[in-house]
Design an enzyme around this catalytic site. Structure first.
Site, PDB file in Angstrom:
ATOM      1  N   SER A 168      -4.933 -53.577  31.799  1.00  0.00           N
ATOM      2  CA  SER A 168      -5.805 -54.345  32.682  1.00  0.00           C
ATOM      3  C   SER A 168      -7.237 -54.350  32.173  1.00  0.00           C
ATOM      4  O   SER A 168      -7.938 -55.365  32.272  1.00  0.00           O
ATOM      5  CB  SER A 168      -5.738 -53.782  34.109  1.00  0.00           C
ATOM      6  N   LYS A 169      -7.701 -53.241  31.615  1.00  0.00           N
ATOM      7  CA  LYS A 169      -9.073 -53.168  31.123  1.00  0.00           C
ATOM      8  C   LYS A 169      -9.231 -53.866  29.774  1.00  0.00           C
ATOM      9  O   LYS A 169     -10.312 -54.390  29.460  1.00  0.00           O
ATOM     10  CB  LYS A 169      -9.530 -51.709  31.043  1.00  0.00           C
ATOM     11  N   ALA A 221      -0.571 -49.321  32.311  1.00  0.00           N
ATOM     12  CA  ALA A 221      -0.973 -50.411  33.204  1.00  0.00           C
ATOM     13  C   ALA A 221      -2.491 -50.523  33.289  1.00  0.00           C
ATOM     14  O   ALA A 221      -3.064 -51.618  33.177  1.00  0.00           O
ATOM     15  CB  ALA A 221      -0.373 -50.195  34.590  1.00  0.00           C
ATOM     16  N   TYR A 222      -3.162 -49.399  33.488  1.00  0.00           N
ATOM     17  CA  TYR A 222      -4.617 -49.396  33.585  1.00  0.00           C
ATOM     18  C   TYR A 222      -5.246 -49.870  32.276  1.00  0.00           C
ATOM     19  O   TYR A 222      -6.150 -50.703  32.265  1.00  0.00           O
ATOM     20  CB  TYR A 222      -5.105 -47.989  33.926  1.00  0.00           C
ATOM     21  N   SER A 223      -4.771 -49.330  31.172  1.00  0.00           N
ATOM     22  CA  SER A 223      -5.318 -49.697  29.871  1.00  0.00           C
ATOM     23  C   SER A 223      -5.168 -51.189  29.615  1.00  0.00           C
ATOM     24  O   SER A 223      -6.111 -51.855  29.168  1.00  0.00           O
ATOM     25  CB  SER A 223      -4.624 -48.895  28.765  1.00  0.00           C
TER      26      SER A 223
END
Length: 264
Positions: free
Chosen positions: A162-163, A158-160
């Site tokens: 988003s970035k 999820a974080y990856s």
């Protein structure tokens, strides 16, 4: 080197903690006028008072970054306080999302939450400041991303994602805004030493591998060419560079600040 940031009006999201506080202090030290925006104004006010006590200028504006209208209102409040101008936007606010979960273990709610915060928040603030910057024919937008948005990372889907999305926003806005003398860039830290890194990242690795948290930090450092973990000041210095006219001919770029992990 004189970065010529004296009296420039800088909007900073996520200004209160960790690298956000370091960035706030760095711009204040350069003589910039600061608009510190975020949802938890009680957490932001102490750093604003620190700036004022040192002779700097800072206002605190309540804003839920996931709400486009609140971002527009925050920009209006900033312009009212500072002569109708906004020269610089630094987007730091964001979250880390679930750690140690595979993509199929990540819930739709967890995915949506981190994408909404890390992408939509930046989208709303950029849209809100651009009319002012276009009218001025001058502006600098610095988005703080992350190297997991350059190489991907298992257990951080999820974080990856988003970035990676933030990089797309950065490059597209750079292409659209360049004709108005507006630079849009992305500073991409790796792991940044501090409570989140020690208490979440290192602790998760330590528990998974049966090692100490200190050993987990050392393992992370070994992945980097420079064999050391990024600190808040490294990120702050990169933001100053990208926000200044020293970087006048750089736009749409990703600047890894990670000791040589994302780019090597």
């Amino acid at each position: 080197m004189n970065l010529m940031l004296v009296d420039k009006v800088v909007v900073i999201t996520g200004p209160a903690k960790g690298m956000g506080a370091a960035v706030t202090r760095a711009f204040a030290a350069e003589g910039a006028r600061l608009s510190l925006i975020g949802r938890d104004t009680s957490a932001i006010e102490p750093i604003a008072e620190e700036v004022r006590a040192a002779g700097g200028k800072a206002i605190v504006v309540a804003c839920d970054l996931t709400d486009a209208s609140q971002c527009e209102n925050a920009v209006a409040a900033t312009k009212e306080a500072f002569d109708g101008r906004i020269e610089i936007l630094v987007n730091i606010a964001g979250g880390s999302g679930p750690m140690g979960k595979t993509g199929f273990e990540t819930t739709p709610e967890e995915f949506d939450e981190i994408v909404t915060l890390n992408m939509n928040g930046c989208f709303h603030t950029i849209r809100a400041v651009l009319p002012t910057m276009i009218a001025q024919r001058y502006g600098k937008v610095v988005n703080v991303g992350g190297t997991f948005g350059m190489k991907g990372r298992a257990g951080r889907v999820a974080y990856s994602a988003s970035k990676w999305g933030l990089r797309g926003l950065t490059k597209s806005f750079a292409l659209e805004a360049g004709q108005y003398n507006i630079n849009v860039n992305c500073v991409a830290p790796g792991m940044v030493d501090g409570p989140r890194f020690r208490d979440k990242v290192c602790r998760t690795m330590a528990e998974k591998l049966g090692i100490s948290e200190a050993e987990a930090a050392e393992r992370h450092a070994e992945e980097y060419a420079l064999k050391r973990i990024t600190v808040d000041a490294d990120v702050a210095n990169a933001c100053l560079f990208m926000a200044s006219d020293v970087s006048r001919q750089i736009t749409g770029a990703d600047l890894p600040v990670d000791g040589g992990w994302g780019a090597l």
